[in-house]
Design a protein around this motif. Structure first.
Motif, PDB file in Angstrom:
ATOM      1  N   ARG A 102     -34.883  86.947  73.834  1.00 55.13           N
ATOM      2  CA  ARG A 102     -36.211  86.594  74.665  1.00 55.13           C
ATOM      3  C   ARG A 102     -36.197  85.630  75.652  1.00 55.13           C
ATOM      4  NH1 ARG A 102     -39.941  82.839  74.302  1.00 55.13           N
ATOM      5  NH2 ARG A 102     -39.233  82.096  72.192  1.00 55.13           N
ATOM      6  N   ASP A 105     -33.743  86.492  78.546  1.00 54.99           N
ATOM      7  CA  ASP A 105     -34.283  87.418  79.082  1.00 54.99           C
ATOM      8  C   ASP A 105     -35.193  86.765  80.373  1.00 54.99           C
ATOM      9  OD1 ASP A 105     -33.185  89.682  78.498  1.00 54.99           O
ATOM     10  OD2 ASP A 105     -34.680  90.334  77.335  1.00 54.99           O
ATOM     11  N   GLU A 106     -35.796  85.590  79.744  1.00 56.26           N
ATOM     12  CA  GLU A 106     -36.885  84.824  80.520  1.00 56.26           C
ATOM     13  C   GLU A 106     -36.102  83.836  81.420  1.00 56.26           C
ATOM     14  OE1 GLU A 106     -39.715  82.744  77.871  1.00 56.26           O
ATOM     15  OE2 GLU A 106     -40.350  84.456  77.032  1.00 56.26           O
ATOM     16  N   GLU A 108     -33.236  84.455  82.730  1.00 53.76           N
ATOM     17  CA  GLU A 108     -32.575  85.314  83.595  1.00 53.76           C
ATOM     18  C   GLU A 108     -33.640  85.457  84.819  1.00 53.76           C
ATOM     19  OE1 GLU A 108     -30.505  88.673  82.346  1.00 53.76           O
ATOM     20  OE2 GLU A 108     -29.061  87.529  81.539  1.00 53.76           O
ATOM     21  N   ARG A 109     -34.826  86.018  84.515  1.00 52.25           N
ATOM     22  CA  ARG A 109     -35.928  86.252  85.395  1.00 52.25           C
ATOM     23  C   ARG A 109     -36.505  84.735  86.155  1.00 52.25           C
ATOM     24  NH1 ARG A 109     -38.260  89.418  81.127  1.00 52.25           N
ATOM     25  NH2 ARG A 109     -39.243  87.731  80.328  1.00 52.25           N
ATOM     26  N   SER A 110     -36.155  83.767  85.596  1.00 48.46           N
ATOM     27  CA  SER A 110     -36.493  82.438  86.309  1.00 48.46           C
ATOM     28  C   SER A 110     -35.809  82.127  87.246  1.00 48.46           C
ATOM     29  CB  SER A 110     -36.578  81.275  85.419  1.00 48.46           C
ATOM     30  OG  SER A 110     -37.576  81.570  84.304  1.00 48.46           O
ATOM     31  N   ALA A 112     -33.955  84.366  88.782  1.00 47.98           N
ATOM     32  CA  ALA A 112     -33.998  85.544  89.965  1.00 47.98           C
ATOM     33  C   ALA A 112     -35.105  85.069  90.782  1.00 47.98           C
ATOM     34  CB  ALA A 112     -34.182  86.830  89.311  1.00 47.98           C
ATOM     35  N   ASP A 113     -36.236  84.577  90.311  1.00 45.54           N
ATOM     36  CA  ASP A 113     -37.588  84.156  90.933  1.00 45.54           C
ATOM     37  C   ASP A 113     -37.339  82.920  91.525  1.00 45.54           C
ATOM     38  OD1 ASP A 113     -38.712  86.382  89.824  1.00 45.54           O
ATOM     39  OD2 ASP A 113     -39.769  85.409  88.124  1.00 45.54           O
ATOM     40  N   ASP A 115     -36.287  79.603  90.329  1.00 44.52           N
ATOM     41  CA  ASP A 115     -36.542  78.562  89.681  1.00 44.52           C
ATOM     42  C   ASP A 115     -35.496  78.047  88.640  1.00 44.52           C
ATOM     43  OD1 ASP A 115     -37.776  76.359  88.274  1.00 44.52           O
ATOM     44  OD2 ASP A 115     -39.577  77.564  87.509  1.00 44.52           O
ATOM     45  N   ALA A 119     -35.173  78.007  84.365  1.00 39.21           N
ATOM     46  CA  ALA A 119     -33.728  78.769  83.953  1.00 39.21           C
ATOM     47  C   ALA A 119     -32.851  78.269  83.120  1.00 39.21           C
ATOM     48  CB  ALA A 119     -33.176  79.615  85.040  1.00 39.21           C
ATOM     49  N   VAL A 158     -25.137  83.194  83.462  1.00 42.50           N
ATOM     50  CA  VAL A 158     -26.375  82.689  84.168  1.00 42.50           C
ATOM     51  C   VAL A 158     -26.922  81.298  84.003  1.00 42.50           C
ATOM     52  CG1 VAL A 158     -28.871  83.449  84.394  1.00 42.50           C
ATOM     53  CG2 VAL A 158     -27.366  85.073  83.828  1.00 42.50           C
TER      54      VAL A 158
END
Length: 245
Positions: A102, A105-106, A108-110, A112-113, A115, A119, A158
């Motif tokens: 979890r 994943d969070e 990696e999304r951060s 990509a967004d 931030d 991250a 990442v």
């Protein structure tokens, strides 16, 4: 209760106090149950996981006795009986493996967004959960362990990308060099190293590193570098050596 299977199998109370689990069979049983917390596991499946090719003569009885010992160690409500088997009374986030997935994943999304600060914090928390080889007390899961190792490597990659994005390419380079030496055919990892070298103002080293990767891919796989690496190489040749990552 919190459970750890990213390394030797462990159990801790919610306030962090360790709980003595017991011997190898108990650790294997707990690891098997913790792979899918809250989900029922058939007795036959658990027997196969715990005893592999050497089940005892009365395997169902031996499993029942092992579950009773695990309940004494963890608390009576920790392992529940279900139709045809047992389940660990826990949420996914109570098990380090699922918490790692979890958080990674969070993170990696951060990134990509856009931030990298968030991250980096999330990925630091995720990576801190690893204590050694995953599922070390549960043999026979080589394919799953390989996938988890790849996921761990991806999270490290990442996190290093976040460090580069935060303006610390030089700080990321030692770990990147080590990982690239261990995984010479991992093109995303190699590309990240080239970006870090470029951002650190070391374009000549980035070009040399590209040649090393190109040679390794040709010698071992008979292929050329992919589009990402070729684009980075073109940028370096075009004078983009000190540009942003």
């Amino acid at each position: 209760m919190r459970y750890g299977i990213l390394g030797t199998t462990q159990a801790h109370t919610d306030d962090g106090r360790p709980v003595a689990v017991g011997g190898a069979r108990l650790r294997a049983l707990l690891a098997a149950l913790a792979l899918h917390p809250g989900r029922g596991h058939a007795s036959g499946t658990l027997i196969d996981l715990v005893w592999a090719d050497e089940p005892p003569a009365d395997a169902p009885g031996a499993l029942q006795a092992l579950v009773a010992r695990l309940r004494r160690a963890l608390g009576a409500g920790a392992v529940e009986s279900v139709a045809g088997g047992y389940r660990l009374n826990a949420r996914p986030d109570d098990v380090d493996l699922h918490r790692f997935q979890r958080l990674a994943d969070e993170g990696e999304r951060s990134l990509a967004d856009g931030d990298p600060v968030k991250a980096a914090a999330l990925l630091d928390d995720a990576l801190a959960l690893w204590r050694g080889p995953a599922l070390s007390d549960l043999p026979g899961h080589e394919a799953l362990v390989a996938r988890l190792d790849a996921r761990h490597l991806g999270a490290r990659r990442v996190r290093l990308a976040a460090a580069v994005a935060l303006g610390d390419p030089a700080g990321a380079l030692p770990e990147l060099a080590e990982l690239c030496a261990d995984h010479p055919l991992d093109e995303p990892l190699q590309a990240l190293r080239l970006r870090a070298l470029r951002a650190a103002g070391r374009p000549a080293e980035a070009l040399a590193a590209y040649e090393d990767v190109r040679t390794a891919l040709a010698d071992r796989l008979g292929t050329d570098p992919g589009p990402e690496l070729r684009a980075l190489h073109a940028e370096l040749l075009g004078g983009g050596g000190a540009g942003p990552c």
